[in-house]
Write an enzyme that holds these catalytic residues in place. Structure first.
Site, PDB file in Angstrom:
ATOM      1  N   HIS A   1     -44.377   5.987  22.102  1.00 33.21           N
ATOM      2  CA  HIS A   1     -43.189   6.516  22.774  1.00 33.21           C
ATOM      3  C   HIS A   1     -42.117   5.439  22.705  1.00 33.21           C
ATOM      4  CE1 HIS A   1     -40.893   9.032  25.619  1.00 33.21           C
ATOM      5  NE2 HIS A   1     -40.427   7.866  26.033  1.00 33.21           N
ATOM      6  N   CYS A   2     -41.013   5.752  22.054  1.00 30.22           N
ATOM      7  CA  CYS A   2     -39.940   4.775  21.839  1.00 30.22           C
ATOM      8  C   CYS A   2     -38.873   4.954  22.913  1.00 30.22           C
ATOM      9  CB  CYS A   2     -39.333   4.952  20.450  1.00 30.22           C
ATOM     10  SG  CYS A   2     -38.026   3.756  20.073  1.00 30.22           S
TER      11      CYS A   2
END
Length: 326
Positions: free
Chosen positions: A187-188
């Site tokens: 998850h960026c």
């Protein structure tokens, strides 16, 4: 005493509400029998825009807006102070100007696709009882019969107790998005979205195009400075300070995308996602560990280049959740 609202007023109010719900849907309603994007925000952590065509994750720290500002601001400064002079110079730097705008547009488009597209979200099982059967707590290990370099490797299927589904291999649950994602890499926070099977190529394109845009911005501004200094123009004169600022800005800004791009090239060459790599090293600091090819990796069937192409060019596959369906 006011009378009851007329039929036209009621219709107008309902139309206005529908328009705002189409424009942005933050809080879903499970009682509404319209489209999926109008219900899903109540079951997930998503916000939908333009009738479910774009989506984002609810967050108190919108770092993606900071990244968007960092992308837009150098283009504005370059267009106002640098592009005109370089375009009309007698040395003919028009190609560099065009290439910079192309790389910048590619970067902006890739960022938008990465941040707003579906990373490979798997639908939840909403018909399951709250009490999970005891056998679902056990992982299922299946043999991997591809005959690759991993030998007799196996893949593990896990049951997600939040989504109430059996996850396919390489899929993982994201606690931020509150959903399971196919080939989940990470998850960026910078794009405010998960990076998975359906948007991994867009993420890599964003890193590559950002690096190219920074390099071309440095080249354009450096040529302007070189030409101005050779013609006897002092750097203190306008607009040369802007050229210096843009050179420093691009040089500093390109460091992170270059490191990330090299990291993901190495990861894809060994057919590993970020989650798989961190799990293999015990979630320790990845900077202190060399990325190596795992012998028990059932997906690393070929050489470095073929593995890289297989992961980067992996088919996006059909969308599991169509947000615009009823």
């Amino acid at each position: 005493m006011k009378g009851n609202p007329s039929t036209h007023e009621v219709i107008g109010t309902m139309s206005t509400r529908r328009f705002y719900r189409w424009l942005i849907t933050i809080d879903g309603d499970t009682e509404i029998n319209y489209r999926n994007y109008e219900e899903l925000p109540s079951r997930s952590n998503y916000i939908f825009f333009f009738g479910g065509r774009l989506r984002a994750v609810k967050t108190a720290r919108p770092f993606s807006l900071v990244v968007l500002f960092l992308i837009l601001s150098p283009m504005v400064l370059f267009s106002v102070f640098e592009a005109h002079r370089l375009w009309h110079t007698r040395y003919g730097y028009k190609a560099l100007v065009v290439l910079f705008y192309y790389a910048w547009a590619w970067s902006l488009l890739s960022f938008t696709k990465t941040a707003t597209s579906d990373p490979g979200v798997l639908p939840r099982n909403i018909h399951m009882h709250k009490d999970t059967p005891q056998e679902y707590f056990n992982n299922v290990t299946l043999p991997y019969g591809a005959g690759g370099s991993a030998g007799n490797a196996s893949v593990t299927l896990k049951y997600c107790h939040t989504c109430k589904i059996w996850r396919p291999p390489r899929a993982s649950h994201c606690s931020v998005c509150e959903c399971c994602v196919l080939t989940h890499d990470h998850h960026c926070i910078w794009v405010n979205n998960c990076v998975g099977q359906r948007n991994y190529r867009y993420f890599l394109a964003f890193l590559l195009s950002s690096t190219l845009a920074c390099a071309l911005l440095i080249a354009n501004c450096a040529l302007h400075l070189h030409r101005a200094l050779h013609e006897g123009i002092r750097v203190s004169h306008r607009p040369l300070p802007v050229a210096v600022l843009l050179c420093v800005y691009a040089a500093v800004l390109c460091v992170y995308p270059v490191i990330l791009l090299g990291y993901h090239v190495a990861m894809s060459g060994t057919q590993q996602t970020t989650r798989e790599y961190l799990r293999s090293i015990g979630f320790r600091n990845p900077v202190m560990h060399r990325i190596r090819r795992r012998r028990d990796n059932p997906y690393a069937e070929h050489g470095f280049l073929r593995n890289m192409l297989d992961l980067m060019a992996e088919p996006r596959g059909p969308r599991s959740c169509n947000y615009r369906y009823r």
